[in-house]
Design an enzyme around this catalytic site. Structure first.
Site, PDB file in Angstrom:
ATOM      1  CG  HIS A  98      -1.867   0.860   1.363  1.00 13.95           C
ATOM      2  ND1 HIS A  98      -1.455   2.362   1.520  1.00 13.95           N
ATOM      3  CD2 HIS A  98      -3.384   0.907   0.626  1.00 13.95           C
ATOM      4  CE1 HIS A  98      -2.857   3.197   1.616  1.00 13.95           C
ATOM      5  NE2 HIS A  98      -3.864   2.333   0.844  1.00 13.95           N
ATOM      6  CD  GLU A 169      -5.396   1.739  -2.722  1.00 16.61           C
ATOM      7  OE1 GLU A 169      -6.659   2.034  -2.243  1.00 16.61           O
ATOM      8  OE2 GLU A 169      -4.421   1.502  -2.126  1.00 16.61           O
TER       9      GLU A 169
HETATM   10  P1  PGA Z   1      -9.817   6.016   0.760  1.00 16.83           P
HETATM   11  O1  PGA Z   1      -8.463   5.012   0.754  1.00 16.83           O
HETATM   12  O2  PGA Z   1     -10.890   5.274   0.209  1.00 16.83           O
HETATM   13  O3  PGA Z   1      -9.970   6.663   2.091  1.00 16.83           O
HETATM   14  O4  PGA Z   1      -9.361   7.128  -0.376  1.00 16.83           O
HETATM   15  C1  PGA Z   1      -8.344   4.102   0.100  1.00 16.83           C
HETATM   16  C2  PGA Z   1      -6.883   3.360   0.289  1.00 16.83           C
HETATM   17  O5  PGA Z   1      -5.954   4.218   1.086  1.00 16.83           O
HETATM   18  O6  PGA Z   1      -6.815   2.233   0.379  1.00 16.83           O
END
Ligand code: PGA
Length: 262
Positions: A98, A169
């Site tokens: 992540h 992401e």
């Molecule tokens: P968010 O986070 O939905 O709050 O943007 C997603 C993540 O960090 O995986």
């Protein structure tokens, strides 16, 4: 291997053990008891993983680990969770790489690759997170190529990407780090995931059409229908909106209405 659709709520370290248990109970009660055509899960903080798993035991919801340490020998790695601990605890999905692990824990592509291999060798399905902070499409492609090449370029992993779930992401879309830029529409998300598949094609030996690719970054009830209606969006990682069981349930329902029940 069939592409799997999956939606995971990621609680990071935001909910305490008591709050996690309560939220898990509400989610389990609200989740359809019949089969659904996608995997629905929650990644709680490590301290709450087993209690959430126990709450989900009689439901279709799965518990996902937020991270794991890779060495095959469990032992002198203070503060970490081993692969053996996850398998014994019947945790069969694990997030890897992540952007917050990369940023705050200095996790490198090499470590990410070791974690991916460790998960696959232990029968745990990894969710590989990749992401950039770039505005410019060429710069974005360069960052993603580096992450994909660096973590999946190894000849063994390169041929097994269809056993891994990839989550794109963009850091600028994650609610905590969100920039001034507006959130992407469904078709913009689809375009970004097409770029991810293109880079997978260039850097791995797996047909990207067989790889599940998710989106993450401020996914919420307001945009989930738009995102999930795009044919190549296989699901989402949901951070902020997963903290309230009602909004997480609404995102799960969006998956159900896009992909149907079985
Ligand atoms: P968010 O986070 O939905 O709050 O943007 C997603 C993540 O960090 O995986």
């Amino acid at each position: 291997m069939e592409r799997q659709r999956i939606i995971v709520g990621v609680w990071k370290d935001r909910l305490t053990p008591v709050e996690s248990r309560e939220a898990a109970q509400i989610l389990a009660q609200g989740f359809p008891s019949g089969s659904v055509s996608y995997i629905a899960g929650i990644a709680p903080a490590v301290i709450s993983t087993l209690s959430v798993r126990d709450v989900f035991r009689d439901s279709a919801l799965v518990t996902v680990a937020q991270d794991v340490h890779w060495p095959a020998d469990s032992g002198s790695y203070i503060g970490s969770t081993s692969l053996a601990m996850l398998t014994e605890s019947k945790i069969s999905y694990c997030m890897v790489g992540h952007s917050e692990r990369r940023r705050f824990f200095h996790e490198t592509n090499e470590e990410v690759a070791l974690k991916l291999k460790g998960c696959l060798d232990s029968g745990i399905k990894p969710i590989l997170c990749i992401g950039d902070s770039e505005n410019d499409p060429d710069a974005r492609a360069a960052v993603l190529s580096d992450q994909i090449q660096g973590s999946l370029g190894d000849s063994e992993l390169s041929a097994r990407v269809d056993e891994i779930i990839v989550a794109y992401e963009p850091v600028w879309a994650i609610s905590t780090w969100r920039s001034e830029r507006g959130l992407p529409t469904g078709s913009e998300v689809a375009e970004m995931l097409a770029l991810v598949r293109e880079i997978l094609e260039q850097n791995t030996k797996t047909d990207p059409a067989k790889v599940s690719v998710l989106f993450g970054g401020s996914v919420a009830p307001e945009n989930a229908d738009d995102y999930f209606s795009q044919p190549d969006v296989d699901g989402a990682l949901v951070g902020g909106a997963s903290l309230k069981p009602e909004s997480m349930t609404a995102v799960f329902r969006a998956g159900e209405s896009a992909w149907g029940g079985d």
